[in-house]
Scaffold this motif. Structure first.
Motif, short mmCIF file in Angstrom:
data_model
loop_
_atom_site.label_atom_id
_atom_site.label_comp_id
_atom_site.label_asym_id
_atom_site.label_seq_id
_atom_site.Cartn_x
_atom_site.Cartn_y
_atom_site.Cartn_z
N GLY A 79 -12.76 1.35 11.27
CA GLY A 79 -13.32 0.01 11.09
C GLY A 79 -13.00 -0.89 12.25
O GLY A 79 -12.66 -0.40 13.35
N ARG A 80 -13.06 -2.19 12.00
CA ARG A 80 -12.81 -3.17 13.06
C ARG A 80 -11.47 -2.94 13.72
O ARG A 80 -11.29 -3.23 14.92
N SER A 115 -17.35 1.57 9.40
CA SER A 115 -17.74 0.42 8.60
C SER A 115 -18.92 -0.30 9.27
O SER A 115 -19.25 -0.02 10.42
N VAL A 149 -20.74 4.14 6.50
CA VAL A 149 -20.46 4.49 5.11
C VAL A 149 -20.55 3.21 4.29
O VAL A 149 -20.06 2.17 4.71
N THR A 153 -25.08 0.10 2.34
CA THR A 153 -26.27 0.24 3.17
C THR A 153 -26.10 1.36 4.19
O THR A 153 -26.78 1.41 5.20
N SER A 170 -10.85 -2.61 6.01
CA SER A 170 -10.23 -3.46 4.99
C SER A 170 -10.54 -3.00 3.58
O SER A 170 -9.78 -3.24 2.65
N ASN A 201 -3.42 1.18 8.03
CA ASN A 201 -3.78 -0.21 8.21
C ASN A 201 -2.53 -1.03 8.52
O ASN A 201 -1.46 -0.73 8.01
N ASP A 242 -2.17 -4.00 7.53
CA ASP A 242 -1.99 -4.94 6.43
C ASP A 242 -1.73 -4.20 5.11
O ASP A 242 -2.63 -3.57 4.56
N ASP A 297 -0.13 0.18 13.28
CA ASP A 297 -1.24 0.17 14.23
C ASP A 297 -1.85 1.57 14.34
O ASP A 297 -1.16 2.53 14.71
#
Ligand SMILES: Cc1cc2nc3c(=O)[nH]c(=O)nc-3n(C[C@H](O)[C@H](O)[C@H](O)COP(=O)(O)OP(=O)(O)OC[C@H]3O[C@@H](n4cnc5c(N)ncnc54)[C@H](O)[C@@H]3O)c2cc1C
Ligand SMILES: Nc1ncnc2c1ncn2[C@@H]1O[C@H](COP(=O)(O)O)[C@@H](O)[C@H]1O
Lengths: 332, 257
Positions: free
Chosen positions: A216-217, A242, A257, A260, A275, A294, A296, A312
């Protein structure tokens, strides 16, 4: 009877079609006419056709309808729907269904419109038999809707990977009925005129992969995917991403994934720097095991995962790759 | 000149926690914003590109409450040139009702000599995900229809559309008028410009009341799938967790020991 549109590929009936047959068997068993029938449309090689018949036997299908003819050589949703409607209306059919794939959804929308009945998309369960009340995924899979399908005949699509394909307790000896449906010119207007090769062909690789490495981001840039691609490679899996990643142009859309994008159901999903927004979760929730990486610890992907590593991804993923290579070189 | 109509639906923006209304018949959207589906953003972009390439109009339409004007103006801000609100209690409209109501508007415009050559919709709405308004609309108007289309252009008066198929990119060529349902993936929506936003504020929105008697959507109620309490096992922090991860991969049978 309950009629299922079966989609095929180069090897036979697709996995989602088999899932749909398994789902349909449950619906048929609870209704007063338990017969399960299948319909396939378009040309099939003799090998594939034989294999599909074996698969239908395993799924407990009583009759396999095969719509053929020169006009069906190129895909046209309206023509496929005409074939399904002809079969459904030639005997007393209570439910018509297909897998919630692009084709399945498109053909069922035509079928429901032609029969002037409602259609329920992305169904995960069917309870009552008359009128049929179904439970289906809405809001990208984050909410379930109970929907009543009024009418003598119900049309629905089954959410991909919401059921797993299982053989019937009693295999059947399916009867093969080949027919040429009555088509009008209008049925053939919207048909495939040519097929271009595309990298997209690999979506099947993503949706059927046993292991998917997601980015992802948190990957940070297009280059940030190198380690993730290597991990996917080491695990013999595919890369999934993502929407942020495709929107930023870091990776192509066919790898997306989610609601949409593609729905995946791998044995393991390694979600790195994602996330876990509901629209993404909609596409990966069927993974058997989820490992989140992640920074977080409170990210939804982490709290919903089975396993997590906090930190990280640019430090963790290379370390995993290194450890995998080390153990490959020196097996325990 | 190709006049394009693009249909969008105002839906709650739900990336986080979803709450249901007290009667469980709708999502409680009081504390979230509203948006349209990603597919519809792409459909809007396609409409703008086709209209401007051919010197036609790109008209945006939404069926719903007066609040839908917010989403209609967003579409004008990026380049739609006219706007229609079909005022109706959207909750009572099933996909068949929406298609009938839009068909009625299209037919009225046609009678007034402002026909739509191409109607674009999203592949599926972000909230109800019915996958059918485009198809039902096409049948109501007696026009050909495609779904799952990622790019579309008008060449020699025909719509040339491409979408992902099982064996590669499928190419279709439809005579106009036609209906096409757009899927995200091949079109990049643009961002609104400041002048675009200013223009959107001034653009008049034609408002018509839906006269269709809705049959309804068959909704009995909504439920949130049970969210099991978090059972996550933290394998460790940072690179030091790598051996534990590989041990897990071995246990799962993903790699051999
Ligand atoms: C109608 C609609 C449809 C949508 N469809 C989809 C869809 O199909 N698929 C989809 O994915 N999304 C979809 N979305 C978007 C979705 O809501 C989210 O915006 C998106 O999934 C977020 O992507 P992300 O997790 O990569 O980014 P973010 O939400 O920004 O998350 C980034 C995560 O990476 C972590 N992170 C940051 N740096 C690091 C690092 N160095 N190492 C490890 N972790 C790090 C952060 O803690 C964070 O958890 C849709 C949205 C809408 C409205
Ligand atoms: N209330 C509405 N107003 C305008 N367009 C709509 C509405 N509902 C559905 N649509 C269009 O039809 C598409 C498919 O919706 P659905 O069949 O409900 O999944 C959406 O992406 C929209 O483009």
């Amino acid at each position: 009877m309950t009629l299922v549109l079966v989609e095929t590929d180069a090897t036979g009936a697709t996995e989602t079609s088999l899932e749909t047959l398994t789902f349909a068997r449950g619906v048929a068993a609870r209704s007063d006419s338990a017969a399960l029938e299948a319909i396939m449309v378009g040309p099939l090689s003799p090998d594939v056709s034989d294999h599909v018949l074996d698969q239908m036997r395993e799924q407990g299908v009583a009759v396999v309808h095969h719509a053929e003819g020169g006009q069906l050589s190129a895909y046209a949703a309206a023509a496929w729907a005409a074939a399904v409607v002809e079969t459904a209306t030639s005997s007393s059919t209570r439910v018509v269904m297909a897998a919630g794939t692009p084709r399945g959804s498109e053909v069922m929308a035509h079928v429901a419109t032609r029969l002037q009945v409602p259609m329920a998309a992305n169904v995960v369960a069917a309870d009552e038999t008359q009128p049929l009340v179904v439970s289906r995924q809405v809001m990208g899979g984050s909410v379930l809707e109970e929907m009543r399908l009024d009418g003598d005949l119900a049309v629905l699509t089954v959410a991909g990977h919401s059921t797993s394909a299982r053989p019937a307790e009693e295999p059947t000896e399916p009867k093969l009925v080949t027919f040429e449906p009555a088509l009008t010119d209008a049925d053939l207007v919207a048909r495939v005129v040519s097929i271009e090769e595309s990298e997209k062909a690999d979506t099947a690789g993503l949706t059927n992969a046993r292991v998917v490495v997601g980015g992802g981001r948190g990957a940070g840039s297009a280059e940030g995917f190198a380690d993730l691609l290597e991990l996917a490679d080491l695990l013999g899996g595919a890369l999934g991403v993502s929407r942020v990643v495709t929107s930023l142009g870091w990776r192509p859309h066919h790898e997306q994934v989610g609601q949409t994008g593609s729905r995946i159901a791998p044995d393991l999903y390694v979600a790195c720097g994602i996330s876990g927004a509901i629209q993404h979760w909609a596409g990966c929730q069927s993974a058997k095991t989820i490992l989140a990486i992640n920074t977080d610890p409170d990210a939804p992907m982490v709290t919903k995962a089975h396993y997590a590593v906090i930190g990280d991804l640019h430090e963790i993923v290379p370390a995993i790759n290194e450890e995998l290579r080390r153990r490959q070189a020196h097996p325990a | 000149m190709t006049n394009v109509l693009v249909c969008i639906k105002r839906v709650p923006e739900t990336s986080g926690q979803i709450l249901l209304a007290a009667d469980a018949m709708s999502v409680d959207a009081r504390h979230v914003g509203y948006t349209v589906s990603a597919h519809e953003e792409c459909a809007v972009e396609a409409a703008i590109q086709i209209a401007s390439a051919t010197g036609g109009e790109a008209t945006v339409l939404s069926l719903g409450s007066g609040d839908s004007v917010e989403q209609i103006r967003d579409a004008v801000a990026v380049g739609c040139t006219s706007a229609i609100l079909v005022e109706a209690d959207g909750e009572r409209f099933g996909p068949g009702d929406v298609a009938s109501a839009i068909a009625e508007v299209v037919t009225t415009h046609e009678a007034a000599d402002s026909a739509f050559d191409l109607i674009l919709v999203g592949n599926d709405a972000a909230d109800t995900g019915d996958f059918q308004v485009g198809v039902r609309l096409a049948y109501a108007l007696g026009r050909p229809v495609l779904t799952g289309i990622s790019t579309v252009e008008v060449v020699d008066g025909a719509a040339v559309a491409r979408g992902d198929g099982p064996d590669g990119t499928e190419v279709f060529r439809l005579p106009l008028p036609a209906v096409i349902a757009i899927q995200e993936g091949g079109i990049t929506p643009r961002y609104p410009s400041i002048p675009g936003r200013m223009k959107a504020k001034r653009t008049a929105v034609e408002t018509v009341a839906a006269s269709v008697q809705p049959a309804g959507s068959g909704r009995v109620g909504l439920k949130l799938p049970p969210t099991p309490p978090s059972a996550v096992e933290i394998l460790g922090e940072g690179a030091a967790a790598a051996p534990a991860v590989v041990d897990l991969l071995v246990t799962l049978g993903v790699v051999s020991s």
